[in-house]
Scaffold this active site. Structure first.
Site, PDB file in Angstrom:
ATOM      1  N   ASP A 132      -4.067 -14.240  -2.336  1.00 40.16           N
ATOM      2  CA  ASP A 132      -3.998 -13.076  -3.204  1.00 40.16           C
ATOM      3  C   ASP A 132      -2.685 -13.071  -3.980  1.00 40.16           C
ATOM      4  O   ASP A 132      -1.706 -13.719  -3.611  1.00 40.16           O
ATOM      5  CB  ASP A 132      -4.098 -11.786  -2.383  1.00 40.16           C
ATOM      6  CG  ASP A 132      -5.490 -11.568  -1.812  1.00 40.16           C
ATOM      7  OD1 ASP A 132      -6.414 -12.266  -2.254  1.00 40.16           O
ATOM      8  OD2 ASP A 132      -5.634 -10.703  -0.933  1.00 40.16           O
ATOM      9  N   LYS A 144      -6.266 -10.423  -7.784  1.00 38.62           N
ATOM     10  CA  LYS A 144      -6.951  -9.358  -8.508  1.00 38.62           C
ATOM     11  C   LYS A 144      -6.030  -8.154  -8.537  1.00 38.62           C
ATOM     12  O   LYS A 144      -5.324  -7.869  -7.575  1.00 38.62           O
ATOM     13  CB  LYS A 144      -8.269  -8.976  -7.825  1.00 38.62           C
ATOM     14  CG  LYS A 144      -9.300 -10.089  -7.810  1.00 38.62           C
ATOM     15  CD  LYS A 144     -10.601  -9.634  -7.181  1.00 38.62           C
ATOM     16  CE  LYS A 144     -10.434  -9.313  -5.717  1.00 38.62           C
ATOM     17  NZ  LYS A 144     -11.694  -8.931  -5.079  1.00 38.62           N
ATOM     18  N   MET A 194      -2.947   2.232  -3.286  1.00 40.09           N
ATOM     19  CA  MET A 194      -3.441   2.609  -4.607  1.00 40.09           C
ATOM     20  C   MET A 194      -2.572   2.017  -5.710  1.00 40.09           C
ATOM     21  O   MET A 194      -1.421   1.664  -5.488  1.00 40.09           O
ATOM     22  CB  MET A 194      -3.447   4.130  -4.761  1.00 40.09           C
ATOM     23  CG  MET A 194      -2.077   4.775  -4.632  1.00 40.09           C
ATOM     24  SD  MET A 194      -2.151   6.564  -4.577  1.00 40.09           S
ATOM     25  CE  MET A 194      -2.921   6.945  -6.130  1.00 40.09           C
TER      26      MET A 194
END
Length: 478
Positions: A252, A274, A387
């Site tokens: 990642d 991502k 978030m």
């Protein structure tokens, strides 16, 4: 930027190659001894020699050139060591060597040296070299002393056995991945213990049996490994081992460079990062990469920031692997909520302030519809929110609208556990404003609840929190 050079480590074959040592004292003697051990043809240039060097000259082990250094001494030399106590001579050697493109080492003068001689540990043909780039030789020596006690003496005879059997291993196991797995099994088997006990015949038999039983072709597999929050010290031992066995690493964007540096140097690294608004690699493409490389017999590590099963879509990836009959395993990692809380001095639960903790993400298709705001707004709990920082304003407003007090403490932990960690604290009503004021960027974790105020006094890692909501104002803070 560091003034210490980033050296390229290399082991040089000096057998029957001419090397010049300038100097005739004890330091020159030590350097000459090491060069002779490596098989070099050593010439020592100096007005006079210490007794040991003089004896080596009489024995024909070294050649002596008498006098003060001249550039012509470098003719034919592959490298030179300046080991005199005269700064001018040492500088002259370095300058002349540089002009002739001869590698030069000036003892205890890192800035004048084109190559450095590292601290060294030897176990037979196996060598471990340690260098500080010449800037901290005492540190390199201390590391060597520690490693000396940890590297078993059986490594020497093991290296000799494998050297003798190298061609047989390569002929029997032509597939590189299969060969690598053979070595993994060999090192974990009885062979090292037999060599440690001096049971050479039994060790030879154990080797022959292991080679005969080794599969000629490797089978692929996938390991979902949690990389943790960024600090490489928080990676699990199992995760570290798999990184050193991997043929391919699909990682990642949030996996830190320090963690990736722990992996096998020749493993193929593929970033499948991502992030909100920039899906460079789709989840379907990640699935396809796992199947492609595992199907080709490779060991794949799917390396995820934090934990694979906490907002990491690890479950979806296992379902794909299972559907295609690919062998897999899962290695948990320290998830961001635990790491950021700990490194910011925030206990996620506390007897006086929070009896439960909820992990949630604001990366829903429509957070206003999918989150249970009434439940989230209840007191006596901690919210740990994974978030994008772009949703902070809406998140804070929704919590307050559903009953959470505007004075509720929060903490934003950016780059938790890393060297550049920042913590911003405040009250829920000012969440978005504080984030904009301090330019909070991803990756960042939001902690909402009374425990967040404890960051102002319990912090221990990195810089103190910016801003504040003092815990003295909280009930039962004492």
């Amino acid at each position: 930027m560091s003034s210490v050079p980033s050296l390229f480590p290399v082991f040089v074959d000096l057998r029957d190659r001419p090397v010049l040592v300038v100097g005739g004292g004890a330091v020159a003697r030590r350097k000459s001894a090491a060069l002779l051990e490596a098989g070099a043809r050593v010439t020592v240039g100096a007005p006079a020699l210490d007794p040991t060097l003089a004896g080596w000259v009489r024995q024909g082990r070294v050649v002596h050139v008498s006098g003060v250094f001249e550039a012509g001494w470098l003719d034919g030399a592959w490298l030179v060591v300046a080991a005199t106590d005269d700064d001018g001579t040492n500088r002259a050697v370095a300058a002349a060597a540089g002009a002739r493109r001869v590698w030069a080492n000036v003892v205890d003068e890192a800035e004048l040296s084109a190559f450095h001689v590292p601290s060294r540990i030897r176990r037979g043909p196996l060598q471990v070299a340690i260098s500080s780039g010449g800037g901290a030789p005492m540190l390199a020596r201390a590391v060597r002393e520690r490693l000396e006690t940890r590297l078993d003496d059986s490594l020497g005879p093991l290296a000799e056995l494998l050297t003798r059997r190298r061609h047989r291993i390569r002929a029997r196991l032509t597939d590189i991945a299969a060969r690598r797995r053979f070595f993994d099994r060999l090192f974990d088997g009885p062979l090292p213990a037999l060599l440690r006990r001096g049971a050479r015949d039994a060790a030879e038999r154990a080797f022959e049996q292991a080679l005969a039983e080794a599969p000629a072709q490797s089978t692929g597999s996938v390991a979902l490994v949690g990389a943790g929050p960024g600090d490489p010290g928080l990676l699990t031992l199992r995760g570290l081992r798999l990184l050193n066995e991997a043929d391919v690493i699909l990682h990642d964007r949030l996996v830190s460079p320090e963690v990736l540096d722990l992996a096998r140097r020749d493993a193929e690294r593929i970033e499948v990062g991502k992030q909100a608004g920039n899906h460079r690699t789709t989840q379907a493409q990640i699935h396809a990469l796992m199947l492609e490389h595992a199907g080709a017999g490779r060991r794949v590590v799917r390396l995820k920031g934090g934990d694979p099963f906490v907002f990491g879509r690890g479950g979806e990836e296992l379902q794909v692997l299972r559907a295609h009959g690919i062998d897999y395993e899962v290695v948990p990692g320290i998830t961001a909520a635990l790491a950021c809380g700990a490194y910011a001095g925030i206990p996620l639960t506390h007897r006086d302030h929070a009896q439960s903790v909820r992990l949630l993400t604001a990366h829903c298709r429509d957070p206003s519809d999918e989150l249970d705001w009434a439940s989230l707004a209840a007191g006596s709990q901690t919210l740990a929110v994974y978030m994008g920082v772009g949703g902070l304003e809406r998140f804070g407003e929704r919590l307050v609208a559903h009953g959470r007090a505007p004075s509720t403490p929060f903490a934003l932990v950016e780059n938790g556990s890393r060297a550049d960690q920042r913590v911003v604290t405040g009250r829920l009503a000012e969440l978005a404003e504080r984030a904009r004021e301090h330019h909070i960027a991803s990756p960042a974790l939001l902690v909402v609840g009374e425990v967040a105020a404890l960051a102002d006094t319990l912090h221990w890692f990195g810089a103190p929190p910016l801003g504040g909501c003092r815990p003295e104002a909280l009930p039962h803070a004492a």
